[in-house]
Scaffold this active site. Structure first.
Site, PDB file in Angstrom:
ATOM      1  CB  THR A 227      76.414 117.438  52.658  1.00 31.58           C
ATOM      2  OG1 THR A 227      76.306 117.107  54.044  1.00 31.58           O
ATOM      3  CG2 THR A 227      77.863 117.738  52.329  1.00 31.58           C
TER       4      THR A 227
ATOM      5  CE  LYS B  44      71.570 108.830  48.847  1.00 27.80           C
ATOM      6  NZ  LYS B  44      72.083 108.241  50.110  1.00 27.80           N
TER       7      LYS B  44
END
Lengths: 314, 314
Positions: free
Chosen positions: B135, B202
């Protein structure tokens, strides 16, 4: 890199301002200059905030006179035949002058014809500003390559979504439309938004680009929001639902129409002038949402295209 | 273009399969070949589905032996020191060998050190697969240039979001965890997901890249979901709210922590293994959502990086 701006309304002014603001801090923009600006009043040579024409010439003549590296079309759409922009793009692209546009009409009417010229000469076309303004939609596809898209679905018109939201919240259609005009979300003549035309133009461009189709605006039926009664919106609400103007395309169907959708649908939560696009490809379903209107957003869409062009990534 | 694959687990297998599938239909991939594959068992020269080592050598030796154009790191993260990937990246990048990675540890621990080498030699680093799998998140920023990002906020860990969703729906923590393992959404040892470590890694990568910060994993506190009681989730639910593990960074704060959020928050609707990222820049707020897990998705992230690299757009 010399730009010729076509159109100097709200988007043109915002684009010029953004370009000047960003040029100092981003080296990639430092050699960009606005060499001319063209409006219906004529051509102004150079780059000045207050427009005053130096020459009464057409856009085709202005391309010869300025000989830009890029034309940036921020003029209002002419849905009759896309002119004079279509002819300007074809002339520019055939000479390997790049085109960046926020004007939907040329691409919604003559997508393949325009892209064929670009493919022949290697000139590039940036058109993020035609769909969802600066919110990545066209350009999102540039970073999602080599996956076949089987379906796109979205809310692509901010004006109608704003009006539907405000009726849902209790206003009448006329009150909602009046408010949308006051806030600058609807134009003085909002027909092309209300009847679904604007959303259909955007869906045409998206389908042609993302799904490699060859559709012209007019090839498919579309409906807007003018036939929806306040009563229908209230009834949907009482059932926990909303009516949204949904643009949809897969490999067989392409349509814009009002749909009753429930809270399990991600588009249910897109209210006001926000837009959203759902893309289903063979790997994943992604959804992007962001502002769907506003001159600064559209101008930013054109500026991102300019940066991608300079990076060789359009 | 010669690739050296590092790691040949689920993601590596999915990457190899995707590459083979797509090579026939996309000319840009036609000159890409897998020249070698390295696992802890050793190096296999060439490209075969069933791995069998030809040589017992280290990754640093394999770079010399294969002399690839790109290394594609799909090995499991080592959060102790990022090795052997950190040394491999530095060796590769210093020789202008590009790096594509889905392995978070090296970039979460040594982002600046690694990028400094790349900037010196002009080698490129693709790392879409480290955050939100395929994504667009990292790569979304590549098409949103020249706008300062002031805030990012998201749900970046699919495992914890799945578990929170299932507890909300009525399961106990242990039942939800068991189910997540059965469905392949949680690893056998899910500690790094549950304690917020994975989301923090992340967020570190995103902040460094999107907001130009210089953060190392360990510089900021993070909390996971292990201290949340089922009771707290039920109480939030009875008040129309949900508890979500939210990663947040602005120019002052960076944190990962459980937050009680209501239906006015777009992240409220992100359930199961879906991930979402909200980006606020000076022009707009955009939100992207899509799958946050799955080997095919991560492999697709690496493949998109490969295509962008071939196009000169990494």
């Amino acid at each position: 890199m010399k730009l010729l701006l076509i159109g100097y309304g709200n988007v043109g002014k915002a684009f010029r301002r953004l370009l000047h603001e960003k040029r100092d801090s981003y080296p990639i923009l430092q050699n960009v200059e606005i060499a001319g600006m063209l409006t219906r009043q004529g051509l102004m040579v150079g780059d000045k905030e207050n427009f005053s024409p130096d020459k009464q010439i057409t856009v085709l003549e202005a391309i010869d006179f300025i000989n830009p590296d890029v034309i940036v079309d921020m003029s209002a759409p002419n849905y009759k035949d896309g002119e004079p922009s279509v002819s300007a793009y074809i002339k520019a692209l055939s000479r390997k002058i790049h085109v960046i546009t926020v004007n939907k009409a040329p691409l919604a009417l003559k997508f393949r014809e325009i892209f064929e010229v670009a493919e022949r000469t290697g000139a590039k076309i940036g058109f993020q500003g035609t769909v969802m303004s600066g919110t990545p939609s066209i350009n999102l596809f540039r970073i999602q390559p080599v996956a076949e898209v089987s379906r796109i679905r979205g809310i692509l018109n901010g004006t109608t979504n704003y009006i539907l939201t405000r009726i849902y919240e209790g206003l009448s259609f006329n009150e909602a439309l009046k408010e949308a005009k006051e806030k600058g979300y609807a134009e003085e003549d909002p027909t092309l938004d209300l009847n679904g035309f604007d959303a259909a133009a955007k869906l045409t461009i998206l389908s042609n680009f993302i799904m490699n189709r060859s559709i012209r605006l007019g090839d498919f039926k579309f409906k807007g929001i003018t036939e929806i009664s306040n009563e229908e919106i209230r009834r949907a609400k009482s059932e926990g639902k909303k009516i949204k103007l949904i643009a949809y395309a897969d490999n067989y169907i392409i349509q814009v129409s009002p749909q009753i959708i429930g809270p399990q649908d991600p588009l249910y939560y897109i209210d006001g002038v926000e837009n959203a696009l759902e893309i289903q490809n063979e790997i994943q379903r992604i959804i992007i949402r962001g502002p769907g209107a506003g001159p600064t957003n559209a101008a930013y869409g054109a500026l991102t295209d300019l940066v991608l062009l300079l990076e060789g990534c359009l």
